[in-house]
Each structure stands twice: as C-alpha cells, then as structure tokens.
Design an enzyme around this catalytic site. Sequence first.
Site, PDB file in Angstrom:
ATOM      1  N   ARG A 234     -11.060   0.189  14.864  1.00 13.03           N
ATOM      2  CA  ARG A 234     -10.826   0.994  13.332  1.00 13.03           C
ATOM      3  C   ARG A 234     -12.077   0.203  12.613  1.00 13.03           C
ATOM      4  O   ARG A 234     -13.002   0.707  12.391  1.00 13.03           O
ATOM      5  CB  ARG A 234      -9.518   0.982  12.768  1.00 13.03           C
ATOM      6  CG  ARG A 234      -8.524   1.857  13.669  1.00 13.03           C
ATOM      7  CD  ARG A 234      -7.350   2.009  12.633  1.00 13.03           C
ATOM      8  NE  ARG A 234      -6.827   0.808  12.060  1.00 13.03           N
ATOM      9  CZ  ARG A 234      -5.705   0.802  11.429  1.00 13.03           C
ATOM     10  NH1 ARG A 234      -4.993   1.753  11.194  1.00 13.03           N
ATOM     11  NH2 ARG A 234      -5.269  -0.323  10.837  1.00 13.03           N
TER      12      ARG A 234
ATOM     13  N   TYR B 217      16.007  29.323   9.563  1.00 14.68           N
ATOM     14  CA  TYR B 217      14.967  30.077   9.883  1.00 14.68           C
ATOM     15  C   TYR B 217      14.674  29.940  11.325  1.00 14.68           C
ATOM     16  O   TYR B 217      14.796  28.916  12.043  1.00 14.68           O
ATOM     17  CB  TYR B 217      13.751  29.570   9.180  1.00 14.68           C
ATOM     18  CG  TYR B 217      13.763  30.077   7.877  1.00 14.68           C
ATOM     19  CD1 TYR B 217      13.382  31.405   7.493  1.00 14.68           C
ATOM     20  CD2 TYR B 217      13.752  28.943   6.819  1.00 14.68           C
ATOM     21  CE1 TYR B 217      13.171  31.322   6.135  1.00 14.68           C
ATOM     22  CE2 TYR B 217      13.538  29.014   5.586  1.00 14.68           C
ATOM     23  CZ  TYR B 217      13.259  30.521   5.187  1.00 14.68           C
ATOM     24  OH  TYR B 217      13.188  30.568   3.626  1.00 14.68           O
TER      25      TYR B 217
ATOM     26  N   LYS C  92       0.794  -1.232  -0.096  1.00 11.37           N
ATOM     27  CA  LYS C  92      -0.107  -0.316   0.079  1.00 11.37           C
ATOM     28  C   LYS C  92       0.838   1.218   0.008  1.00 11.37           C
ATOM     29  O   LYS C  92       2.255   1.034   0.328  1.00 11.37           O
ATOM     30  CB  LYS C  92      -0.779   0.068   1.080  1.00 11.37           C
ATOM     31  CG  LYS C  92      -0.206   0.226   2.651  1.00 11.37           C
ATOM     32  CD  LYS C  92      -0.957  -0.272   3.745  1.00 11.37           C
ATOM     33  CE  LYS C  92      -0.621  -0.362   4.945  1.00 11.37           C
ATOM     34  NZ  LYS C  92      -1.131  -0.764   6.135  1.00 11.37           N
TER      35      LYS C  92
ATOM     36  N   MET D 198      12.703  24.285   3.342  1.00  5.90           N
ATOM     37  CA  MET D 198      12.060  23.597   2.158  1.00  5.90           C
ATOM     38  C   MET D 198      12.833  22.724   1.257  1.00  5.90           C
ATOM     39  O   MET D 198      12.797  21.769   0.919  1.00  5.90           O
ATOM     40  CB  MET D 198      11.170  24.620   1.351  1.00  5.90           C
ATOM     41  CG  MET D 198      10.283  23.974   0.186  1.00  5.90           C
ATOM     42  SD  MET D 198       9.520  24.882  -0.891  1.00  5.90           S
ATOM     43  CE  MET D 198       8.248  25.613   0.247  1.00  5.90           C
TER      44      MET D 198
HETATM   45  C1  LIG Z   1      -0.356  -1.628   6.715  1.00  2.00           C
HETATM   46  C2  LIG Z   1      -1.062  -3.001   7.227  1.00  2.00           C
HETATM   47  C3  LIG Z   1      -0.137  -4.148   7.470  1.00  2.00           C
HETATM   48  C4  LIG Z   1       1.309  -3.935   7.352  1.00  2.00           C
HETATM   49  O1  LIG Z   1       1.845  -3.494   8.942  1.00  2.00           O
HETATM   50  P1  LIG Z   1       3.334  -3.171   9.065  1.00  2.00           P
HETATM   51  O2  LIG Z   1       3.296  -2.604  10.404  1.00  2.00           O
HETATM   52  O3  LIG Z   1       3.851  -2.200   7.959  1.00  2.00           O
HETATM   53  O4  LIG Z   1       4.021  -4.417   8.868  1.00  2.00           O
HETATM   54  C5  LIG Z   1      -0.605  -5.383   7.790  1.00  2.00           C
HETATM   55  N1  LIG Z   1      -2.096  -5.555   7.807  1.00  2.00           N
HETATM   56  C6  LIG Z   1      -2.915  -4.405   7.621  1.00  2.00           C
HETATM   57  C7  LIG Z   1      -4.229  -4.721   7.581  1.00  2.00           C
HETATM   58  C8  LIG Z   1      -2.209  -3.021   7.334  1.00  2.00           C
HETATM   59  O5  LIG Z   1      -3.278  -2.127   7.038  1.00  2.00           O
END
Ligand SMILES: *Cc1c(COP(=O)(O)O)cnc(C)c1O
Length: 359
Positions: free
Chosen positions: A131, A254, A35, A302
């Site tokens: 969640r 800055y 992802k 930046m």
């Molecule tokens: C992102 C995610 C993972 C991977 O988690 P990591 O901590 O990066 O290994 C596994 N399962 C679900 C549902 C996720 O959203």
Amino acid sequence: MPRPIRASIDLEALRHNYLLARAKAGSARAFAVVKANAYGHGLDRAVRALGPLADGFALLDLAEAWALRQAGLTQPIALLEGFFEPADLPVIAELGLTPVIHSEAQLAMLERAGLETSIDVMLKVNSGMNRLGFNRTTFDAALARLRVLACVGQITLMTHFARADDEEGIGAQMAMFKSLAGGLGHPLSLANSAALLRFPEATGELVRPGIMLYGGSPMPDMYSAEDLGLMPVMTLGSEIIAVQALAAGDRVGYGGTFEADGPMRIGIVACGYADGYPRHASTGTPILVGGRRTRTLGRVSMDMLACDLTHLEEAGVGSPVILWGNGLPADEVAAAAGTISYELFCALASRVPVTVLGD
Ligand SMILES: *Cc1c(COP(=O)(O)O)cnc(C)c1O
C-alpha cells in the site's frame, strides 16, 4: 420519549485495554490509534479518557490533530498517512506532529518546505503489504535524504503487517523489514494489535495498537476478545418495540427471506442499518434480549430488525436488547455479517445517541 436505541461507551474499559496493550509492549511506547473517530467511539472522548496514560496517539487527519492540540494535548501525535500538500508542513511543524513519510512526493515536499522548526518523522517501509512505503530499491536513498535535512529530528523506521492476524503471520515481512531497517540505530515501529498480541519479536520501540483498545479481537478466529483479556468499550442497545405471532408459512421482513416452520413469537427491535447495524447480518445472527441469547430473523431494515422470542416467554415490548457489547462480543455479530468488528464500530451512525460511562 426518544427512540430507545443507544450506544454506551465505557471509558474504564478503554483504559483497561490500553494498559493491557502497554503491558504487552514492555519497554516500547504505545501510541493509541484513534483514527476514524477512534474507531467510531468518539475521538475527543477517547483521547480525554486515555489522557496522560497514553504515550502518544496516531490518526490520519490534520484537522483532528489540530483540534487535539487546541484542547491541550501534549503527547506525540503521529499522522499515519503523513501529509498531502506542501501547506500541511508548516502546520505540522507548528503543532509538533509526527508525520509518516511514505512516498517520493512527500520527501520532495519536505525538502522544499524550508521548515525552521524540526519535526520527528516515521519513514515507512513497504515490506510486502504494497500500500504505502519505500521498497528495497528506494528505501536507502529515502533515508539518506531525510538524514541530511536540518528540519528532521528523530527518524523512526516503520512498517505495517498485512497478515499478523492469520496463519501466514509476519515472518516474511519481518525479514524484509529487518534487512532494510535493522541495525541502523533508528527506533523501529511495527506492531498493530494482532502483532503486539501474537509476536513479541515485533514490538520494536513503538507499537500502534488500534482495535484491541476498543475491545475487539484482532484475530477472532483464533482468540476471542475475552481470551485476550480485552473488555468491550462500545455496547449498542435498544428495545423490543413490537411483538408478532407467526404461524407456519408466515414470512418476516423485506423479501420474506425468513419463513416460520411452525408457530413463533418474534420481536421487532428499534435498530437497523441506518443505525450502523450490518445489513448483511443474516438470519441467525446472535442478539441478547433481556440478557438472554437469541437470533435475528430475516433481513435487517433501515430502522428495525426482527428476532426470535419463541423461547423467551418473559420477553415483550420494552425488553432491553443488546446488539453487541456487554455480554455479546461484536466479533460474533461481525462474523455473522461476513465482516470484522472494526467495521461495525466505525459504522455506528451519528443518529445513535451516546451515553458515556466512566468519564
Ligand atoms: C490502523 C493502523 C494500525 C492499528 O491497527 P489495528 O489492527 O487496529 O491494531 C496500526 N498501524 C497503522 C499504520 C494503521 O493504519
């Protein structure tokens, strides 16, 4: 000449880390979590690099899954948030994707979809993260409704841990998940990277490693990536483009937040928050100049940041700088910025050119 900043992505390291995850998984399958553009590493290149090594992949976006199928990917692809509207379902069936079903609304869409091809699904249990997923009162009915649908093939039962990376661990969530999902004859999927590395009892039949594939430690307070045998995949590098000599009382950047307490030599690096370097990294964040460790000074701008060259006599304009990666774990830089390596990787800006190693 282009600006000297560059990210290199080491695909050999990615393969090494995936194989380590697979070895930890034992007989379970390991879906590579890709992802967020493979955590900033580039979805296409990550998937191509893992190629037939990977048992499957997991991501969020239907359009990305579609592109992977167009490119010829045949392994399972899980959609970790499932689908968002009824029109997604025929596409999912046609592409042979494996959506997560986490809500009543998704169940209802699936029941009304009238799919002619069957799809595998992952039914999500909310075991305490609060969640996504079905809970103690809604899970049994949700599973029963899926089981009677002709368009549903294999049902994997899954959950996600909130604290696999800290002292709390997974005990309470495991107990809750097992009480609902254990002993029903369905494959189970529980572990993210942290759980895979720490809790063999959470392996189940399918694991979902993410950050460890990219060489980040999922629990940097307990184990460094190196302790875990992981190799950095992304190295963010640049160069010193200017040098300044400071006297006592001179300030840097800055807000003038850093003040020299004596004569100093500082280097200006072509890398700033618009490249994805965290602006919250404060004075003292580690950085490598010419392979030697030193510290950042003052606020990150930046396009630039400053570092201390006082004790690095040989360093000057053109010296190579590593912001994180080979020789400097992203986890250390992240900690200095009050965040985690996940965020650094995902934030790599599109303006940073990428070199691919091990293609
Ligand atoms: C992102 C995610 C993972 C991977 O988690 P990591 O901590 O990066 O290994 C596994 N399962 C679900 C549902 C996720 O959203």
